[in-house]
Design an enzyme around this catalytic site. Structure first.
Site, PDB file in Angstrom:
ATOM      1  N   GLU A  43     -23.847 -67.759 -46.023  1.00  0.00           N
ATOM      2  CA  GLU A  43     -24.353 -66.838 -47.051  1.00  0.00           C
ATOM      3  C   GLU A  43     -23.191 -66.377 -47.912  1.00  0.00           C
ATOM      4  OE1 GLU A  43     -26.380 -63.310 -45.499  1.00  0.00           O
ATOM      5  OE2 GLU A  43     -25.831 -62.218 -47.327  1.00  0.00           O
ATOM      6  N   ARG A  47     -21.995 -60.055 -55.126  1.00  0.00           N
ATOM      7  CA  ARG A  47     -21.598 -58.671 -55.393  1.00  0.00           C
ATOM      8  C   ARG A  47     -20.379 -58.587 -56.304  1.00  0.00           C
ATOM      9  NH1 ARG A  47     -22.791 -57.263 -49.519  1.00  0.00           N
ATOM     10  NH2 ARG A  47     -20.581 -57.513 -49.049  1.00  0.00           N
ATOM     11  N   LYS A 131     -33.964 -59.259 -42.371  1.00  0.00           N
ATOM     12  CA  LYS A 131     -32.557 -58.968 -42.091  1.00  0.00           C
ATOM     13  C   LYS A 131     -32.507 -57.581 -41.455  1.00  0.00           C
ATOM     14  CE  LYS A 131     -28.131 -58.295 -44.478  1.00  0.00           C
ATOM     15  NZ  LYS A 131     -27.106 -59.224 -44.955  1.00  0.00           N
TER      16      LYS A 131
HETATM   17  C1  3PG Z   1     -22.736 -58.365 -45.429  1.00  0.00           C
HETATM   18  O1  3PG Z   1     -23.936 -58.458 -45.560  1.00  0.00           O
HETATM   19  O2  3PG Z   1     -21.933 -58.044 -46.329  1.00  0.00           O
HETATM   20  C2  3PG Z   1     -22.185 -58.710 -44.110  1.00  0.00           C
HETATM   21  O3  3PG Z   1     -23.200 -58.664 -43.180  1.00  0.00           O
HETATM   22  C3  3PG Z   1     -21.045 -57.895 -43.665  1.00  0.00           C
HETATM   23  O4  3PG Z   1     -20.591 -58.457 -42.486  1.00  0.00           O
HETATM   24  P1  3PG Z   1     -19.399 -57.805 -41.656  1.00  0.00           P
HETATM   25  O5  3PG Z   1     -19.770 -56.374 -41.400  1.00  0.00           O
HETATM   26  O6  3PG Z   1     -19.348 -58.644 -40.417  1.00  0.00           O
HETATM   27  O7  3PG Z   1     -18.162 -57.945 -42.473  1.00  0.00           O
END
Ligand code: 3PG
Length: 214
Positions: A43, A47, A131
């Site tokens: 993924e 952002r 999710k």
């Molecule tokens: C996100 O959606 O940005 C991730 O799930 C973050 O993953 P992490 O907390 O393992 O960095």
């Protein structure tokens, strides 16, 4: 891909690296290393300014990988991600306008939830692949175990704060389709070496696959 195909694709690997790209080159190198370690799904979160081009570059360099676009929260972003070649989109919460837009389309969108109330509303809208975010802050595997008892028809893709040491807790839960995050390619805010990425990815998949649900 449709939700049913996404479930099929994720249920054996059960680990989805989630990359918020800071540099296209670093992200591409990470995807190479993760794929070498057995990653079949990635993924990329949308952002940042470079995220779309990075998504495009990952699509071009790994045409067979199941490619998700993350942080997708409106129809415009969904359409942009689909036009780049995303196989699915995913968001940290529910976006009703987006869910309405996606209905009947061939690229699945996975909405985010935390609470029973949100899960009930999502199920009423026909969404049973969800999710769970932010997973660790929201109770992690322990919360998912309780939710799984009440909602046995729901499959969750938890992410947020998950570490390798926690995987065995998630692996045992039938309601957890896959776990996502950054632990397999980064540690303490820094990217791992390519060798480490491949190693941690492989170890993580092995842990999750011990409870292969297919
Ligand atoms: C996100 O959606 O940005 C991730 O799930 C973050 O993953 P992490 O907390 O393992 O960095």
């Amino acid at each position: 891909m449709q939700a049913a195909d996404l479930i099929k694709a994720l249920q054996t690997v059960r680990v989805v690296p989630v990359i918020d790209p800071k540099s296209q080159a670093d992200c591409l190198a990470a995807v190479d290393a993760l794929a070498a370690g057995g990653a079949t799904a990635i993924e990329i979160t949308l952002r940042s300014d470079i995220a779309y081009d990075t998504l495009k570059a990952v699509r071009a360099s790994h045409p067979d990988i199941v490619l998700g676009a993350g942080s997708v929260m409106d129809p415009e972003t969904y359409e942009k991600a689909v036009s780049i070649g995303a196989d699915f989109t995913i968001s940290p919460g529910r976006c009703l306008a987006l869910e309405a837009h996606v209905a009947g389309k061939s690229v699945a969108h996975v909405p985010g939830v935390v609470t029973p109330t949100e899960i009930i509303a999502a199920r009423q809208a026909g969404q049973t692949l969800l999710k769970f975010y932010p997973s660790e802050a929201a109770g992690g595997a322990s919360a998912l175990k309780d939710l799984g008892r009440i909602f046995p028809d729901v499959l969750m893709m938890p992410s947020g704060g998950i570490k390798e040491s926690k995987l065995h807790e998630y692996a045992a839960l039938p309601g957890v389709l896959s776990v996502g995050g950054s632990w397999m390619y980064a540690e303490g805010g820094k990217y791992r070496s390519a060798l480490d990425m491949g190693k941690v990815m492989a170890q993580s998949t092995t842990t999750m696959r011990e409870f292969d649900r297919s």
